[in-house]
Design a protein around this motif. Structure first.
Motif, mmCIF file in Angstrom:
data_model
loop_
_atom_site.group_PDB
_atom_site.id
_atom_site.type_symbol
_atom_site.label_atom_id
_atom_site.label_comp_id
_atom_site.label_asym_id
_atom_site.label_seq_id
_atom_site.Cartn_x
_atom_site.Cartn_y
_atom_site.Cartn_z
ATOM 1 N N GLN A 2 3.473 6.445 -7.046
ATOM 2 C CA GLN A 2 2.554 7.264 -7.822
ATOM 3 C C GLN A 2 2.760 8.753 -7.589
ATOM 4 O OE1 GLN A 2 -1.572 6.470 -7.049
ATOM 5 N NE2 GLN A 2 -2.273 7.815 -8.678
ATOM 6 N N PHE A 3 2.971 9.147 -6.338
ATOM 7 C CA PHE A 3 2.960 10.575 -6.024
ATOM 8 C C PHE A 3 4.335 11.195 -5.784
ATOM 9 C CE2 PHE A 3 -1.282 9.163 -4.531
ATOM 10 C CZ PHE A 3 -2.029 9.866 -5.457
ATOM 11 N N GLU A 4 5.352 10.415 -5.463
ATOM 12 C CA GLU A 4 6.615 11.031 -5.062
ATOM 13 C C GLU A 4 7.818 10.698 -5.936
ATOM 14 O OE1 GLU A 4 7.475 11.346 -0.987
ATOM 15 O OE2 GLU A 4 5.373 11.282 -0.393
ATOM 16 N N GLU A 19 7.259 5.816 7.173
ATOM 17 C CA GLU A 19 5.824 5.542 7.177
ATOM 18 C C GLU A 19 5.457 4.273 7.949
ATOM 19 O OE1 GLU A 19 3.557 7.613 5.910
ATOM 20 O OE2 GLU A 19 5.147 8.981 5.272
ATOM 21 N N ALA A 27 2.819 1.713 -3.386
ATOM 22 C CA ALA A 27 1.954 2.160 -4.475
ATOM 23 C C ALA A 27 1.747 3.664 -4.399
ATOM 24 C CB ALA A 27 0.623 1.426 -4.417
ATOM 25 N N SER A 28 1.512 4.159 -3.210
ATOM 26 C CA SER A 28 1.308 5.590 -3.030
ATOM 27 C C SER A 28 2.592 6.375 -3.297
ATOM 28 C CB SER A 28 0.818 5.849 -1.607
ATOM 29 O OG SER A 28 0.699 7.222 -1.374
ATOM 30 N N LEU A 29 3.708 5.902 -2.759
ATOM 31 C CA LEU A 29 4.981 6.607 -2.954
ATOM 32 C C LEU A 29 5.385 6.656 -4.420
ATOM 33 C CD1 LEU A 29 7.046 5.251 0.066
ATOM 34 C CD2 LEU A 29 6.251 7.593 -0.277
ATOM 35 N N LYS A 56 0.831 -1.213 0.000
ATOM 36 C CA LYS A 56 0.000 0.000 0.000
ATOM 37 C C LYS A 56 0.863 1.260 0.000
ATOM 38 C CE LYS A 56 -3.696 -2.236 2.532
ATOM 39 N NZ LYS A 56 -4.313 -2.423 3.848
ATOM 40 N N GLU A 57 1.867 1.280 0.860
ATOM 41 C CA GLU A 57 2.716 2.467 0.957
ATOM 42 C C GLU A 57 3.537 2.680 -0.316
ATOM 43 O OE1 GLU A 57 2.611 4.725 3.282
ATOM 44 O OE2 GLU A 57 1.212 3.633 4.546
#
Length: 127
Positions: free
Chosen positions: A24-26, A86, A20-22, A17-18
């Motif tokens: 995509q956005f960072e 995180e 995927a977010s990292l 989960k972490e």
């Protein structure tokens, strides 16, 4: 019921989960396409995490797949550092990225099955 999922699988789910977010956005690497994290397998000693990913629209483009692999490999230290902030673990596993062929192989198998069914239907209609 409580012992149904091992600690490493729960950690893998959280890392998935972490990550995927990292990603995509960072991660701002222009070589990186639309990456989907399919699975994260964490070693029992938390020494490493194998991350299986796919890239949208790059089924057989070997050159673009290699670029995506290089982009992920160059970002893995950044991602590991951000994950350590995180996800509260004593030891953050080393990240190893692997392209997941299962989606491509599944689509190819599905196409072959459909082709075989059509051949059988055509054979039956000719008889």
């Amino acid at each position: 019921m409580a012992g149904e999922f091992s600690r490493t699988s729960r950690i893998g789910d959280q890392l998935q989960k972490e990550l995927a977010s990292l990603i995509q956005f960072e991660v701002k690497d222009p070589r990186l396409g639309m990456v989907t994290i399919n699975e994260v397998r964490v070693a029992k000693d938390l020494g490493y995490a194998d991350i299986y990913y796919t890239v949208l629209g790059l089924d057989d483009n070997v050159e673009r797949l290699a670029e995506n692999q290089q982009a992920l490999d160059s970002a893995k230290n950044f991602l590991r550092h951000r994950l350590a902030k995180e996800v509260k673990l004593r030891v953050m596993p080393q990240l190893r990225f692997h392209y997941d062929q299962s989606v491509v192989n599944g689509a190819r198998m599905s196409a072959l099955i459909e082709e075989a069914i059509l051949k059988d239907q055509n054979k039956d209609s000719q008889e």
